[in-house]
Design an enzyme around this catalytic site. Structure first.
Site, mmCIF file in Angstrom:
data_model
loop_
_atom_site.group_PDB
_atom_site.id
_atom_site.type_symbol
_atom_site.label_atom_id
_atom_site.label_comp_id
_atom_site.label_asym_id
_atom_site.label_seq_id
_atom_site.Cartn_x
_atom_site.Cartn_y
_atom_site.Cartn_z
ATOM 1 N N SER A 120 0.802 -1.220 0.000
ATOM 2 C CA SER A 120 0.000 0.000 0.000
ATOM 3 C C SER A 120 0.831 1.264 0.000
ATOM 4 C CB SER A 120 -0.923 0.023 1.233
ATOM 5 O OG SER A 120 -0.148 -0.002 2.417
ATOM 6 N N CYS A 121 2.148 1.158 0.202
ATOM 7 C CA CYS A 121 2.954 2.370 0.241
ATOM 8 C C CYS A 121 4.073 2.282 -0.776
ATOM 9 C CB CYS A 121 3.542 2.609 1.626
ATOM 10 S SG CYS A 121 5.000 1.633 1.988
ATOM 11 N N GLY A 122 4.514 3.438 -1.216
ATOM 12 C CA GLY A 122 5.610 3.484 -2.173
ATOM 13 C C GLY A 122 6.734 4.322 -1.619
#
Length: 304
Positions: A120-122
């Site tokens: 869900s995160c980059g």
């Protein structure tokens, strides 16, 4: 189907309880390793571990990630890309090794963020913002303009291409598409440009990739364009099934995509980054309208 797993679940309804099979998105880690340096003194660096959906596009994911992070610039930089091999016995399909040609110099400061990324995160943080300012060009406001009606039509195209989402409801999609010439004012009156469009692999239906992580889906589709030598993507539109976050704009700017349309809301940093890098940012994309948060000059509205 690869990328999907089945689990037996208990489904509780208003008047019934039953056990049924349910399809869910497959999530596994992928490590990206980089090999570089002279042939007699090769070095190896673990660049990233990201949680992704194995849909058969791991090489695209690796290449798209390395490109948008500014580590590689062109397909000719690559010596080989393969899954790592366990003592010569079997390929480890959760580890991809990208070998660069000996002539390619690697700026290790760009790969010091050896991070674990959830689905869900980059990328995030001050170092990431400063790095895109170094290797992303500011897009110019040229004659690439698209009618609002065409932008609205992209939502249906995106939905049609979300094969894995239809089965699981749990994957994001990234679509890169070259507008139809009938909708592209820059092509008007030019048979040559229309002919160029007709042969473009990103015309008509475009290219779409899915993943449990929105930034992974985008890396995959940019990686596909990278492998096909289609970069930069100056006359294309990116459509995301997700919200518009900083890393989405960063990766789009790296590929020189001028218009980004997202189904969800944008963050403040996404808007500011789009403003700074000349990217038209659209949020809350629906069949009956959308919001333009940055560089509205590329959108033609019949209501004005």
């Amino acid at each position: 189907m690869y990328g999907i797993k089945s689990f037996e679940i208990k489904k509780i309804g208003a008047k019934s309880v039953e056990k049924i099979p349910d399809l869910v998105a497959w999530e596994e880690p992928l490590e990206i390793r980089l090999g570089f340096g002279e042939m007699e003194n090769r070095q190896q660096k673990s660049i990233s571990v990201t949680m992704r959906t194995p849909t058969g596009h791991d090489f695209e994911l690796a290449l798209g990630f390395l490109f948008t992070e500014g580590i590689i610039a062109k397909l000719d930089d690559i010596l080989s890309i393969r899954y790592c091999v366990d003592a010569g016995r079997q390929a480890q399909e959760n580890i991809v090794r990208v070998e660069l040609k000996p002539s390619i110099e690697v700026d290790l400061s760009k790969v010091e963020r050896n991070f674990y990324a959830t689905s869900s995160c980059g990328v995030c943080g001050k170092a990431s913002i400063e790095s895109i300012q170094q290797h992303c060009k500011i897009l110019s406001s040229d004659d690439f303009k698209v009618p609002a009606s065409y932008i609205q039509s992209l939502l249906n195209i995106l939905k049609e291409k979300q094969v894995f989402f239809k089965h699981t409801g749990g994957l994001h999609a990234a679509l890169i598409i070259n507008p139809q010439p009938t909708h592209q004012t820059a092509l008007k009156g030019s048979k040559e440009k229309i002919a160029d469009y007709a042969s473009s692999p990103l015309g008509a239906g475009g290219r779409c990739r899915e993943d449990i992580g929105r930034h992974n889906a985008l890396d995959k589709v940019i990686g596909a364009a990278f492998q096909a030598n289609l970069l930069p993507l100056k006359n294309n539109i990116l459509v995301m099934s997700s919200r518009a976050s900083f890393e989405i704009i960063q990766k789009a700017a790296a590929a020189q995509i001028p218009i980004v349309a997202c189904v969800g809301a944008p963050s403040s940093l996404a808007i500011e980054t789009a403003q700074d890098f000349g990217v038209t940012l659209i949020g809350f994309l629906r069949n009956d309208g959308f919001n333009v948060y940055a560089h509205e000059e590329r959108i033609i509205s019949s209501c004005e």
